[in-house]
Scaffold this motif. Structure first.
Motif, short mmCIF file in Angstrom:
data_model
loop_
_atom_site.label_atom_id
_atom_site.label_comp_id
_atom_site.label_asym_id
_atom_site.label_seq_id
_atom_site.Cartn_x
_atom_site.Cartn_y
_atom_site.Cartn_z
N PRO A 325 0.83 -1.21 0.00
CA PRO A 325 0.00 0.00 0.00
C PRO A 325 0.87 1.26 0.00
CG PRO A 325 -0.73 -1.57 1.67
CD PRO A 325 0.59 -2.05 1.17
N GLU A 326 0.29 2.35 -0.43
CA GLU A 326 1.06 3.58 -0.60
C GLU A 326 1.67 4.07 0.71
OE1 GLU A 326 0.60 7.71 -3.10
OE2 GLU A 326 -1.12 7.05 -1.93
N LYS A 327 0.98 3.87 1.83
CA LYS A 327 1.49 4.38 3.10
C LYS A 327 2.80 3.72 3.50
CE LYS A 327 -1.25 1.12 5.89
NZ LYS A 327 -2.28 1.01 6.96
N TYR A 328 3.15 2.58 2.89
CA TYR A 328 4.39 1.89 3.22
C TYR A 328 5.52 2.18 2.23
CZ TYR A 328 1.67 -1.04 6.46
OH TYR A 328 0.88 -1.51 7.48
N HIS A 329 5.26 2.89 1.16
CA HIS A 329 6.29 3.11 0.14
C HIS A 329 7.47 3.90 0.72
CE1 HIS A 329 3.16 2.75 -3.37
NE2 HIS A 329 3.25 1.66 -2.62
N GLY A 330 8.64 3.33 0.59
CA GLY A 330 9.83 4.01 1.08
C GLY A 330 10.00 3.98 2.58
N ARG A 331 9.11 3.30 3.28
CA ARG A 331 9.19 3.24 4.75
C ARG A 331 10.02 2.03 5.18
NH1 ARG A 331 6.43 7.81 7.13
NH2 ARG A 331 5.56 8.80 5.27
N THR A 332 10.41 2.06 6.44
CA THR A 332 11.32 1.04 6.95
C THR A 332 10.84 0.57 8.32
OG1 THR A 332 13.12 2.22 5.85
CG2 THR A 332 13.74 0.52 7.41
N SER A 333 10.31 -0.64 8.35
CA SER A 333 9.90 -1.22 9.63
C SER A 333 9.63 -2.70 9.42
CB SER A 333 8.63 -0.53 10.17
OG SER A 333 7.51 -0.89 9.40
N GLY A 334 9.51 -3.43 10.51
CA GLY A 334 9.16 -4.84 10.42
C GLY A 334 7.80 -5.04 9.78
N ARG A 335 6.88 -4.13 10.06
CA ARG A 335 5.54 -4.25 9.48
C ARG A 335 5.59 -4.09 7.95
NH1 ARG A 335 1.12 -0.27 11.84
NH2 ARG A 335 2.77 1.23 11.36
N VAL A 336 6.40 -3.15 7.49
CA VAL A 336 6.53 -2.95 6.04
C VAL A 336 7.15 -4.19 5.40
CG1 VAL A 336 7.70 -1.60 4.26
CG2 VAL A 336 6.66 -0.45 6.21
N ARG A 337 8.21 -4.70 6.02
CA ARG A 337 8.87 -5.88 5.46
C ARG A 337 7.91 -7.08 5.44
NH1 ARG A 337 13.88 -7.56 4.13
NH2 ARG A 337 14.34 -9.79 4.36
N ALA A 338 7.14 -7.24 6.49
CA ALA A 338 6.21 -8.37 6.53
C ALA A 338 5.18 -8.28 5.42
CB ALA A 338 5.52 -8.42 7.90
N HIS A 339 4.65 -7.07 5.18
CA HIS A 339 3.67 -6.92 4.11
C HIS A 339 4.32 -7.16 2.76
CE1 HIS A 339 0.52 -5.44 1.50
NE2 HIS A 339 -0.28 -5.28 2.54
N ALA A 340 5.55 -6.64 2.59
CA ALA A 340 6.26 -6.83 1.32
C ALA A 340 6.51 -8.30 1.03
CB ALA A 340 7.57 -6.05 1.34
N LEU A 341 6.73 -9.09 2.06
CA LEU A 341 7.03 -10.51 1.88
C LEU A 341 5.78 -11.37 1.76
CD1 LEU A 341 9.93 -11.03 4.44
CD2 LEU A 341 10.11 -11.18 1.95
N TYR A 342 4.77 -11.08 2.58
CA TYR A 342 3.64 -11.99 2.70
C TYR A 342 2.30 -11.38 2.34
CZ TYR A 342 7.08 -14.57 5.46
OH TYR A 342 8.21 -15.23 5.87
N GLY A 343 2.23 -10.08 2.22
CA GLY A 343 0.94 -9.44 2.06
C GLY A 343 0.22 -9.38 3.40
N ASP A 344 -1.05 -9.07 3.32
CA ASP A 344 -1.86 -8.97 4.53
C ASP A 344 -2.98 -9.98 4.44
OD1 ASP A 344 -2.85 -8.11 6.91
OD2 ASP A 344 -3.63 -6.20 6.19
N THR A 345 -3.18 -10.74 5.48
CA THR A 345 -4.22 -11.77 5.46
C THR A 345 -5.36 -11.39 6.39
OG1 THR A 345 -3.15 -13.04 7.22
CG2 THR A 345 -2.53 -13.56 4.95
N THR A 346 -6.52 -11.97 6.12
CA THR A 346 -7.71 -11.68 6.93
C THR A 346 -7.77 -12.53 8.18
OG1 THR A 346 -9.05 -13.33 5.79
CG2 THR A 346 -8.97 -11.11 4.82
N GLY A 347 -6.86 -13.52 8.29
CA GLY A 347 -6.91 -14.46 9.41
C GLY A 347 -7.72 -15.70 9.11
N GLU A 348 -8.36 -15.74 7.92
CA GLU A 348 -9.16 -16.89 7.54
C GLU A 348 -8.35 -17.78 6.59
OE1 GLU A 348 -13.55 -15.07 7.08
OE2 GLU A 348 -12.00 -14.03 5.90
N THR A 349 -8.85 -18.99 6.37
CA THR A 349 -8.26 -19.88 5.37
C THR A 349 -9.37 -20.28 4.39
OG1 THR A 349 -8.67 -21.80 6.80
CG2 THR A 349 -6.47 -20.80 6.88
N ASP A 350 -8.95 -20.54 3.15
CA ASP A 350 -9.93 -20.91 2.13
C ASP A 350 -10.15 -22.42 2.12
OD1 ASP A 350 -7.72 -21.98 0.84
OD2 ASP A 350 -7.54 -20.33 -0.59
N GLU A 351 -10.90 -22.89 1.12
CA GLU A 351 -11.22 -24.32 1.07
C GLU A 351 -10.00 -25.19 0.80
OE1 GLU A 351 -12.35 -22.70 -3.09
OE2 GLU A 351 -12.08 -21.98 -1.02
#
Length: 854
Positions: A325-351
């Motif tokens: 997301p735009e709010k993370y562009h050029g930012r530096t944190s564990g949260r940014v790295r985690a999103h860059a690597l894995y994206g963001d999940t809803t906590g659910e799993t599919d079929e």
């Protein structure tokens, strides 16, 4: 004896929260003034003064720090380096600042000014506002500072610079460092390559197709890998070797994928689950290690050094494995790295037992294009200025690359299914070319639209509201509304006797702007029309996301459809499409859609109501009144009544008015003729605006008219009309005179006039400003419709010559720049809302108050 300053360089990240730590009197404010801009420093003393009118009023400290944190948060949100000048010797005060840095995903950096107690006391004694400060306050600060020094890194500070003593503080220098992810200075061109997953043969084939030879491109292009180089495929070591060699040689960049992250942890000896293809990579690495014992260490070093994402090309491009997301562009944190690597999940799993990912791209509205992979999809397609390049090569799909800035997709097929997918490949994005509908927030309220040619253009809130009324109630389907033409400025007011506008003024203005070659184009007696013509309904669905069987649109300058019956529009588009096909323009321009600027004739087709209410009413009234009035005056003059007869009498003046009224009626009648469906309708195209992947509005007008002449020649239906033209050299008197004669011939034969344009498609003045893309020079009789039957009378003409053209010219240039921006975004494949932002702004500017006769 004076102690020489000890030279020391302190590295400070260019976007960070710098926290100065030291007791009162340690010199923090002096240090901040010496090394940082005044606007970068937020002082607790200053904030205390803001809320209490006294910088030393300690009772106001709570409110002062609320203000300090608020200002610091605003600066960090805006991406600005921020320095906090306060004692910060207490853990709780620092904890709040570290939390603030984490909230905005920037690095907290501590600079400790460790000064002896005696020095601090002497300095405070020398300040009138601090002279009475008890020594115990300094002693308390010193104790708290000592307790803090061992824990700063554990508190979350990513860098700690400890300056010991006055000499080291005075000798310190600040070195601003780019963030590792900030590569805005690299402008490409780039070839961004999607998830490879060990498919070495496909990677070699794709690089060859892109033009790379031995890992380098002869034109200096740079490959950018979006991660997931390894796992599942047949040759992860081969892929790693190729990518590492290219990165080391400076011909490639690479961001990590979640599979590299997991491999890195395994290489470091950490416990990881050997699943999702890692087992294949481990086995392959062990075999590779037998041939090259150092390879494993090289891979570990490479993976450890990968940066979560890159911001490239002046900020126009962001590459991240799982998107960002735009709010993370050029930012530096564990949260940014985690999103860059894995994206963001809803906590659910599919079929299939896989995590359900939050669809961040559906809500994305950022200026930068985000290119990513991670989630396999059958085909790569743009969604809100984002694109996923993971097209499932390892699952038997394709390996895909995006050429930037061309926005061209290049791919190769997989040799086979190397790994059976747990989940069938299917698009993650909602249907349609854009991926999300237009949103009111895209266009409502006061806003500024960034353009490439005129910078930021402001749109007033009230103008946006007026445009929204038109757009929501009367316009064509906004998905088809890819462009609105700008208003056109008239030439400068003429001093020629009997004329309000004359081409000599247009030629002189362009000559003054440094434009020598211009083209004079016949101005047709119709209404401005924009035609979007798609090769078929499938092309319209693919690019413009329409679900019905429409193949384009024909609309007015304000986005309204010309025909109430969509079937009539489709028949007209079919005739234009047939001409395009016969002229070979689909192939020549490599497109399946074209956007044209044109005039639709007759004028009465669009303006029948206006003709009846305004123009015809004047003509009818004059036709009814003047015969009787003239007959009565003639009888009166025959009886010799004074003041009626003679050259200056009332009868002569009324005869002149009757002649003017008849000329007015004759003038507007030239623009009216009956039509039945498409019978009697004519379309005169004068510019191609855009094609797939290519804006055309800046192409020279000689080339433009050549294309359109072929179009008219190949039209078998009789719908299309050629645009007459004459080329003029503004510095050649004979050429200028020929241009004037041509205009006189056109207008004296009943024509509306002409538009004078620079022969080049896009021109700037020597001072860098935009040159008007065209000025209209309307005929003497046509202006009678605009200004009234009697406008040519000397006294009326003299009053009309006081025309204020400045606002109209400014409006024309702003709308022109917005139109070009819309076309650039459209051709670049940007999402509809980005295109529509510029289109809507043109319509909004149309509500600005300006003399409608200009």
């Amino acid at each position: 004896m004076t102690t020489e300053p000890t030279r020391r360089t302190l590295a400070v990240t260019d976007l960070s929260l710098v926290v100065l730590i030291g007791s009162t009197g340690s010199g923090k404010s002096t240090f901040a003034r010496r090394h940082f801009k005044p606007t970068e420093v937020i002082s607790s003393d200053f904030c205390r003064g803001l809320v209490a009118d006294d910088e030393n009023d300690q009772s106001a400290s709570g409110d002062a720090f609320d203000v300090l944190h608020y200002i610091a948060g605003k600066r960090l949100a805006a991406g600005r380096l921020t320095v906090v000048d306060a004692t910060n010797v207490q853990a709780e005060s620092r904890r709040q600042l570290v939390r603030l840095a984490r909230e905005h995903d920037v690095l907290p950096i501590a600079i400790v000014l460790d000064v002896p107690e005696a020095v601090c006391a002497d300095r405070n004694a020398g300040r009138a506002d601090r002279a009475g400060l008890p020594r115990r306050v300094i002693q308390r600060h010193q104790r708290e500072l000592r307790r803090s020094l061992r824990h700063l890194e554990r508190e979350g500070f990513r860098k700690v610079h400890h300056l010991r003593g006055v000499a080291e503080i005075e000798g310190a220098e600040i070195s601003l460092e780019r963030r590792f992810n900030d590569l805005r200075h690299l402008t490409g061109p780039f070839d961004i390559i999607g998830d490879i997953h060990g498919c070495r043969a496909e990677l070699d084939a794709l690089l060859a197709k892109l033009g790379y030879v031995d890992g380098a491109h002869p034109e200096g292009r740079t490959a950018v890998f979006v991660g997931d180089l390894v796992d599942r495929g047949p040759d992860s070591p081969g892929v790693l070797r190729r990518v590492m060699d290219m990165v080391a040689a400076g011909t490639a960049l690479c961001v990590p994928g979640n599979h590299e992250n997991k491999l890195g942890r395994w290489l470091a000896g950490r416990k990881v689950r050997i699943a999702h293809g890692l087992a294949e990579t481990v086995e392959q690495l062990e075999r590779e290690g037998e041939r090259d014992p150092e390879f494993r260490d090289r891979v570990r070093t490479f993976v450890d050094g990968l940066v979560s994402h890159y911001v490239l090309d002046g900020g126009a491009l962001v590459v991240s494995h799982a998107g960002l997301p735009e709010k993370y562009h050029g930012r530096t944190s564990g949260r940014v790295r985690a999103h860059a690597l894995y994206g963001d999940t809803t906590g659910e799993t599919d079929e299939f037992g896989l995590p359900v990912r939050y669809p961040w791209a559906e809500d994305y509205r950022g200026r930068a294009a985000v290119v990513y992979g991670h989630t396999p999809t059958p085909t790569a397609s743009w969604l809100n200025n984002t694109i996923c390049l993971d097209t499932g090569c390892v699952f038997g799909g394709r390996l895909t690359a995006l050429r930037w800035p061309e926005r061209e997709l290049v791919d190769v097929p997989a040799e086979r299914v190397w790994y059976e997918p747990v989940k069938p490949l299917r698009p993650e994005a909602p249907g349609g070319a854009d991926g999300r509908p237009l949103d009111l927030a895209d266009v409502a309220g006061r806003r500024g639209v960034e353009t490439r040619h005129l910078g930021r253009i402001a749109v007033k809130e009230e103008s946006a509201a007026a445009a929204l009324e038109v757009m929501s109630r009367f316009a064509v389907d906004p998905r088809l509304l890819a462009y609105l033409p700008p208003t056109m400025a008239p030439c400068a007011t003429s001093r020629e006797e009997g004329y309000l506008e004359h081409p000599t003024e247009a030629f002189a203005a362009y000559r003054a702007d440094g434009v020598r070659q211009v083209v004079c184009e016949e101005k047709h007696m119709g209404s401005r029309a924009v035609a979007l013509v798609c090769r078929d309904a499938a092309a319209a669905r693919e690019r413009f996301g329409v679900s019905t069987e429409v193949t384009g649109a024909l609309y007015t300058r304000t986005g309204r459809p010309f025909f109430d019956d969509p079937a009539v529009t489709e028949r007209l588009l079919a005739r234009v499409r047939d001409a395009i096909t016969a002229a070979g323009l689909w192939q020549e321009l490599d497109t399946d859609w074209l956007l044209l600027d044109a005039e639709l004739l007759p004028w009465s087709l669009k303006s029948a109501g206006l003709l009846r209410r305004q123009y015809a009413a004047v003509g009818a009234a004059s036709g009814a009144v003047f015969p009787g009035a003239l007959a009565a005056l003639e009888a009166t003059a025959a009886r010799g009544v004074a003041g009626v007869g003679g050259d200056d009498g009332l009868l002569a003046r009324q005869r002149e008015r009757a002649i003017d009224a008849a000329a007015f009626t004759e003038a507007y009648r030239r623009y009216c003729w009956p039509v039945d469906g498409l019978e009697g309708v004519r379309l005169a195209p004068f510019q191609l605006l855009a094609a797939r992947g290519r804006p055309l509005a800046t192409v020279g007008h000689d080339t433009q008219l050549g294309w359109l002449d072929r179009l008219v020649e190949q039209d078998a239906s009789g719908l299309l009309r050629r645009t007459g033209r004459l080329y003029v050299d503004t510095e050649d008197e004979a050429s200028v005179a020929a241009g004037v004669r041509w205009w006189l011939e056109l207008t004296e034969a009943g024509g509306e006039g002409m538009v004078v344009k620079p022969l080049e498609g896009f021109v700037r003045r020597p001072d860098g400003g935009l040159v008007q893309p065209g000025v209209k020079c309307r005929g003497r009789e046509y202006l009678r419709i605009i200004y009234g039957p009697e406008y040519t009378r000397p006294d009326n003409l003299e009053r009309l010559r006081v025309r204020h053209l400045g606002h109209k010219r400014s409006l024309a240039l702003r709308e022109y720049a917005l139109g070009l921006e819309a076309l650039d975004r459209l051709a670049d494949g940007e999402p509809l809302w980005r295109v529509h932002e510029a289109v809507f702004a043109v319509l909004a500017l149309e509500s600005e108050p300006v003399d409608p006769r200009l």
